[in-house]
Design a protein around this motif. Structure first.
Motif, PDB file in Angstrom:
ATOM      1  N   LYS A  78      41.792  42.598  35.149  1.00 36.72           N
ATOM      2  CA  LYS A  78      40.461  43.179  34.163  1.00 36.72           C
ATOM      3  C   LYS A  78      40.492  44.825  33.872  1.00 36.72           C
ATOM      4  CE  LYS A  78      36.457  41.524  31.720  1.00 36.72           C
ATOM      5  NZ  LYS A  78      34.901  40.349  32.548  1.00 36.72           N
ATOM      6  N   TYR A  79      40.117  45.543  34.971  1.00 35.53           N
ATOM      7  CA  TYR A  79      39.702  46.630  34.505  1.00 35.53           C
ATOM      8  C   TYR A  79      40.911  47.556  34.667  1.00 35.53           C
ATOM      9  CZ  TYR A  79      35.267  44.433  33.898  1.00 35.53           C
ATOM     10  OH  TYR A  79      34.458  43.292  33.848  1.00 35.53           O
ATOM     11  N   THR A  80      42.089  47.547  35.595  1.00 35.52           N
ATOM     12  CA  THR A  80      42.732  48.126  35.612  1.00 35.52           C
ATOM     13  C   THR A  80      42.298  48.590  37.490  1.00 35.52           C
ATOM     14  OG1 THR A  80      42.631  50.282  35.296  1.00 35.52           O
ATOM     15  CG2 THR A  80      43.610  49.139  33.860  1.00 35.52           C
ATOM     16  N   SER A  83      39.411  52.606  37.625  1.00 30.51           N
ATOM     17  CA  SER A  83      38.453  51.483  37.659  1.00 30.51           C
ATOM     18  C   SER A  83      37.571  51.726  38.223  1.00 30.51           C
ATOM     19  CB  SER A  83      38.584  50.748  36.422  1.00 30.51           C
ATOM     20  OG  SER A  83      38.378  49.753  37.719  1.00 30.51           O
ATOM     21  N   GLU A  85      34.618  49.415  38.143  1.00 26.89           N
ATOM     22  CA  GLU A  85      34.615  48.650  38.490  1.00 26.89           C
ATOM     23  C   GLU A  85      35.736  48.653  39.872  1.00 26.89           C
ATOM     24  OE1 GLU A  85      33.791  48.715  34.585  1.00 26.89           O
ATOM     25  OE2 GLU A  85      35.386  49.209  35.833  1.00 26.89           O
ATOM     26  N   THR A  86      37.182  49.268  39.907  1.00 25.49           N
ATOM     27  CA  THR A  86      37.874  48.791  41.077  1.00 25.49           C
ATOM     28  C   THR A  86      37.097  50.045  42.222  1.00 25.49           C
ATOM     29  OG1 THR A  86      39.638  48.000  40.516  1.00 25.49           O
ATOM     30  CG2 THR A  86      40.248  49.610  42.400  1.00 25.49           C
TER      31      THR A  86
END
Length: 169
Positions: A78-80, A83, A85-86
């Motif tokens: 979703k975020y790569t 990111s 988020e990762t």
């Protein structure tokens, strides 16, 4: 301009201070590193007594390695891989895996575009996260071009040090 050697020595002194602080507070730490490929853990272990605080570390250079160590594939999809988020998922996953007080996750692109992730890879863009007992903060930095891969890793290490010290104060 400060020489590369002086900058490296300053960063190493900062990590000596960090490791001693963690020892004095009985706090444990772990890392899941991609872009820095273990540099953060290495800096922590340069100080005597670090075995009391560093519980272990993961070097997860490829996406599959991150997923194997607990980063949800959906986050990367979703975020790569590059990111906040990762990075946040990386920090959480390593902290939980080692049952540590602090987890550091770091991902990004150093000097050249990543052939495995060319659309998401922008040199100098780095994402990292710090998870302290479940409280995750995510960060983004843009590094100026550096002369060497080590210089990139040390620049990221310094950014992580600065943010972690702020959170521990």
């Amino acid at each position: 301009m400060e020489s590369e050697c002086n900058i490296e020595n300053k960063i190493r002194m900062n990590y000596r201070h960090l490791t001693q602080l963690l020892i004095s507070r009985h706090l444990t730490i772990t890392t899941m590193e991609s872009a820095t490929s273990g540099q953060i853990a290495s800096l922590i272990t340069d100080t005597e007594g670090s075995s009391a605080v560093l519980k272990g570390a993961f070097i997860t250079y490829c996406n599959e390695a991150k997923i194997m160590q607990g980063v949800p594939a959906e986050i990367i999809d979703k975020y790569t891989v590059y990111s906040k988020e990762t990075a946040g998922s990386m920090a959480q996953a390593c902290r939980k895996a080692y049952n540590a007080n602090i987890g550091i996750g770091v991902t990004g692109t150093m000097g050249n575009v990543d052939p495995a992730n060319p659309d998401a890879s922008i040199p100098g863009q780095v994402y990292f996260a710090i998870d302290i007992d479940g409280d995750v903060e995510e960060y983004y930095v843009e590094l100026p071009p550096q002369p060497t891969r080590l210089a990139y890793k040390l620049a990221v290490a310094e950014e992580i040090y600065e943010e972690l010290i702020k959170r521990l104060d």
